[in-house]
Design a protein around this motif. Structure first.
Motif, PDB file in Angstrom:
ATOM      1  N   MET A 104      63.041  45.979  57.327  1.00  0.00           N
ATOM      2  CA  MET A 104      63.947  45.618  58.401  1.00  0.00           C
ATOM      3  C   MET A 104      64.359  46.894  59.118  1.00  0.00           C
ATOM      4  SD  MET A 104      67.680  43.742  58.140  1.00  0.00           S
ATOM      5  CE  MET A 104      67.733  44.090  56.452  1.00  0.00           C
ATOM      6  N   GLU A 135      66.548  49.536  61.076  1.00  0.00           N
ATOM      7  CA  GLU A 135      67.937  49.956  60.870  1.00  0.00           C
ATOM      8  C   GLU A 135      68.867  49.380  61.924  1.00  0.00           C
ATOM      9  OE1 GLU A 135      70.872  51.463  58.695  1.00  0.00           O
ATOM     10  OE2 GLU A 135      68.769  51.673  58.142  1.00  0.00           O
ATOM     11  N   ASP A 136      68.386  49.218  63.146  1.00  0.00           N
ATOM     12  CA  ASP A 136      69.251  48.737  64.211  1.00  0.00           C
ATOM     13  C   ASP A 136      69.591  47.247  64.072  1.00  0.00           C
ATOM     14  OD1 ASP A 136      67.013  47.699  66.701  1.00  0.00           O
ATOM     15  OD2 ASP A 136      66.393  48.760  64.898  1.00  0.00           O
ATOM     16  N   HIS A 137      68.986  46.547  63.127  1.00  0.00           N
ATOM     17  CA  HIS A 137      69.289  45.132  62.906  1.00  0.00           C
ATOM     18  C   HIS A 137      70.202  44.921  61.696  1.00  0.00           C
ATOM     19  CE1 HIS A 137      66.484  44.126  66.016  1.00  0.00           C
ATOM     20  NE2 HIS A 137      65.488  44.705  65.368  1.00  0.00           N
ATOM     21  N   LYS A 138      70.688  46.006  61.125  1.00  0.00           N
ATOM     22  CA  LYS A 138      71.520  45.923  59.929  1.00  0.00           C
ATOM     23  C   LYS A 138      72.826  45.172  60.216  1.00  0.00           C
ATOM     24  CE  LYS A 138      73.094  48.813  56.161  1.00  0.00           C
ATOM     25  NZ  LYS A 138      73.133  50.176  55.624  1.00  0.00           N
ATOM     26  N   SER A 139      73.473  45.467  61.323  1.00  0.00           N
ATOM     27  CA  SER A 139      74.730  44.780  61.667  1.00  0.00           C
ATOM     28  C   SER A 139      74.491  43.297  61.911  1.00  0.00           C
ATOM     29  CB  SER A 139      75.355  45.404  62.913  1.00  0.00           C
ATOM     30  OG  SER A 139      75.714  46.734  62.659  1.00  0.00           O
ATOM     31  N   ASN A 141      74.090  41.569  58.669  1.00  0.00           N
ATOM     32  CA  ASN A 141      75.386  41.419  57.999  1.00  0.00           C
ATOM     33  C   ASN A 141      76.112  40.192  58.524  1.00  0.00           C
ATOM     34  OD1 ASN A 141      75.202  43.596  56.256  1.00  0.00           O
ATOM     35  ND2 ASN A 141      76.116  45.025  57.712  1.00  0.00           N
ATOM     36  N   ASP A 153      60.799  38.907  59.524  1.00  0.00           N
ATOM     37  CA  ASP A 153      61.344  40.167  60.030  1.00  0.00           C
ATOM     38  C   ASP A 153      60.871  40.476  61.452  1.00  0.00           C
ATOM     39  OD1 ASP A 153      62.864  40.629  57.807  1.00  0.00           O
ATOM     40  OD2 ASP A 153      61.543  42.147  56.948  1.00  0.00           O
TER      41      ASP A 153
END
Length: 166
Positions: free
Chosen positions: A1, A3-7, A10, A43
């Motif tokens: 995944m 990193e910019d899709h982490k938020s 969440n 993903d």
């Protein structure tokens, strides 16, 4: 995944309603890609902004969604390959140009690896061999022409080139 899709993930993981919408939209994107002959992973759907917005409650803009879906690298490659197979010379020329872009900037020690990659991509797109020449000669015309060739090796080479024998 990425990193910019982490938020975003969440939010999805902490909201049952968002998670439910995300699951449905992901299934839709995977099914739509399959209709184009491409297999997407869940993903991969993170790269479609429109379904991320819809998962959080916005209304799905079908036109924007289709544009984003078709612009995913997997689908744009499939569309390009299909156009090349159908004989679109402009798409073929653009694909060749893309394959040869940055060629002069390649370091000499990696030239063989880059050439192998380019050849692999060209084969995948169906452009590793030149487009078949369009001519008006029929099979019978070619056979008549072969009768006039004296050298047996040359006659055999021409017959193979013209797909008269295998």
């Amino acid at each position: 995944m990425a990193e910019d899709h982490k938020s975003f993930m969440n939010i999805i993981n902490n909201s049952p309603s968002c998670a439910e919408r995300w699951a449905g939209l992901t299934e839709k994107a995977i099914a739509d890609a399959r209709a184009h002959g491409v297999t997407l992973e869940p993903d991969d759907c993170l790269n479609i902004r429109e379904i991320r917005l819809a998962a959080m409650g916005a209304e799905l803009d079908s036109e924007a969604y289709q544009n984003e879906l078709l612009n995913l690298p997997q689908l744009s490659m499939a569309a390009r390959k299909k156009a090349i197979q159908e004989g679109d010379s402009d798409i073929r020329a653009a694909a060749l140009s893309d394959l040869n872009r940055w060629r002069e900037n390649e370091h000499f020690s990696h030239r063989t690896a880059h050439a192998a990659r380019r050849l692999s991509e060209a084969r995948e797109l169906g452009i590793a061999t030149p487009a078949p020449a369009q001519d008006e000669l029929s099979r019978n015309d070619r056979l008549e022409m072969l009768k006039e060739v004296k050298d047996p090796a040359e006659r055999l080479a021409l017959a193979r080139k013209w797909n008269l024998i295998k």
